[in-house]
Design an enzyme around this catalytic site. Structure first.
Site, short mmCIF file in Angstrom:
data_model
loop_
_atom_site.label_atom_id
_atom_site.label_comp_id
_atom_site.label_asym_id
_atom_site.label_seq_id
_atom_site.Cartn_x
_atom_site.Cartn_y
_atom_site.Cartn_z
N SER A 234 -57.86 49.03 -46.18
CA SER A 234 -58.95 49.06 -46.64
C SER A 234 -58.50 49.79 -48.41
CB SER A 234 -60.13 49.17 -46.88
OG SER A 234 -60.88 48.39 -45.79
N ARG A 235 -58.76 51.23 -47.92
CA ARG A 235 -58.69 51.66 -49.75
C ARG A 235 -57.82 53.48 -48.62
NH1 ARG A 235 -57.86 47.81 -51.66
NH2 ARG A 235 -58.15 46.92 -54.10
N ASP A 259 -51.88 50.86 -43.72
CA ASP A 259 -51.82 49.72 -45.17
C ASP A 259 -51.58 50.78 -46.15
OD1 ASP A 259 -49.98 47.15 -45.45
OD2 ASP A 259 -52.29 47.02 -47.04
N GLU A 264 -51.20 55.80 -52.88
CA GLU A 264 -49.56 54.98 -53.32
C GLU A 264 -49.26 54.62 -54.41
OE1 GLU A 264 -52.13 50.55 -52.59
OE2 GLU A 264 -52.33 52.23 -51.09
N HIS A 296 -49.14 48.44 -48.21
CA HIS A 296 -49.91 47.89 -48.32
C HIS A 296 -49.72 46.19 -48.73
CE1 HIS A 296 -53.87 48.20 -51.64
NE2 HIS A 296 -53.88 46.89 -50.82
N GLN A 297 -49.05 45.49 -47.64
CA GLN A 297 -48.48 44.22 -47.46
C GLN A 297 -49.60 43.51 -46.78
OE1 GLN A 297 -45.41 45.22 -44.64
NE2 GLN A 297 -45.63 43.60 -43.90
N PHE A 299 -52.12 42.03 -47.40
CA PHE A 299 -52.77 41.14 -47.65
C PHE A 299 -51.58 39.52 -48.66
CE2 PHE A 299 -50.62 42.74 -51.15
CZ PHE A 299 -50.17 42.13 -52.41
#
Length: 333
Positions: A234-235, A259, A264, A296-297, A299
């Site tokens: 999520s975050r 993720d 980041e 952060h992949q 999505f």
């Protein structure tokens, strides 16, 4: 009409150029993130700015954009914790977002991280390539019959739950709004503390706001089972990294898959393979054999990128023409 894109990567250019054929907007792409350092570079005639998760739309930045004639801020993501909404409203700037883009993409990535950590397929892959077929150290556990706690049962959380139900898990959930269709499938809604206390696996699927910043911290971690697995797609700000590291060191958290990371913006979406990373906490996290970090992949699928581009361009088109998009949830201001 001109749209300036920030934090733009090659895949952003590919998908937005593809779907812009139906609109004919002038697209300008900047690789840098948007912030005070670059906002003055926005050129005259730019009516819309398109941003991503690590762009910083502070009051100062929004004031400068308004003075330059920017009328629309388009977030090509669901979260908006990086935007000063009140200042945008004061300046008369409309804001749209992509509230849901292939929720299955993020949910499936969360499951992929869970399976990788549990069955250690990443380690097995490297071993076999070196002709090492030993099974020592690769022991996992069945997901069937395990209790999975899900924090946030919006579209992504719901997609994740359906997958876990397919594995034969008992699913507990925590959300301000209970989903009756999930309850009909056997999902049990409990308080946050009860979900923490009973779950073998904990997966976070909620937006970041002032109320849930550091949702997972020292005081909440002690309420979880010893040996819990935590997945966060999520975050990054939902986890207190320092407290999580201490729980990994003590063995209270058995596995961690993230993720996202609270710092980041200095790391993700960049090739730092030839650099020295000064961020000690991410280095410490990556040193644990039971931690899996991806950049952060979650999505990042063909379907999700197509939806992000089409929804964003459609929303901008409606707003510039003075009409409302068909889905009201895309509008923030």
């Amino acid at each position: 009409m001109k749209i300036a894109f920030f934090s733009a990567k090659p895949y952003d250019k590919t998908f937005f150029n593809r779907y812009n054929e139906a609109y004919g907007f002038e697209l300008e792409f900047w690789e840098t993130h948007l912030g005070p350092h670059i906002v003055n570079a926005i050129t005259p005639g730019t009516e819309a700015v398109c941003v991503f998760v690590n762009d910083k739309l502070t009051g100062e930045v929004i004031d400068i954009m308004a003075a330059k004639g920017v009328k629309i801020i388009a977030l090509r993501c669901a979260g908006f914790n990086n935007v000063d909404l009140e200042r945008a409203k004061k300046q008369g700037i409309r804001i749209c977002r992509v509230p849901a883009y292939s929720p299955e993409a993020v949910a499936e990535h969360a499951v992929a991280m869970l399976l990788t950590l549990n069955r250690k397929t990443h380690k097995a892959y490297n071993r076999v390539r070196e002709q090492n077929f030993s099974l020592n150290g690769l022991l996992g556990f069945n997901l069937y019959g395990r209790t999975t706690g899900v924090i946030g049962t919006g579209k992504i959380g719901k997609a994740f739950i359906k997958i876990m139900l397919g594995f034969g898990c008992k699913v507990l959930a925590c959300d301000l709004y209970e989903d009756e269709t999930l309850k009909a499938e056997g999902v049990q809604y409990l308080s946050f503390d009860e979900v923490l206390n009973q779950s073998d696996i904990l997966s976070l699927h909620c937006p970041l706001n002032a109320e849930n910043h550091y949702l997972i911290n020292e005081s909440s971690i002690v309420k979880t089972k010893k040996g819990v697995t935590i997945i966060n797609t999520s975050r990054g700000g939902l986890l207190n990294t320092h407290d999580v590291i201490q729980a990994l060191k003590s063995g209270h958290i058995a596995y961690l898959g993230i993720d996202v990371y609270e710092q980041e913006e200095q790391l993700f979406f960049k090739d730092l393979s030839g650099s020295i990373i000064a961020n000690d906490e991410i280095q410490r996290l990556m040193s644990f054999p039971n931690v899996l970090v991806t950049g952060h992949q979650a999505f990042f699928t063909e379907e999700a990128l197509s939806q992000i581009a089409t929804i964003t361009l459609n929303s901008i088109d409606h707003l510039i023409k003075g009409s409302a998009p068909a889905d009201p949830s895309v509008l923030l201001v």
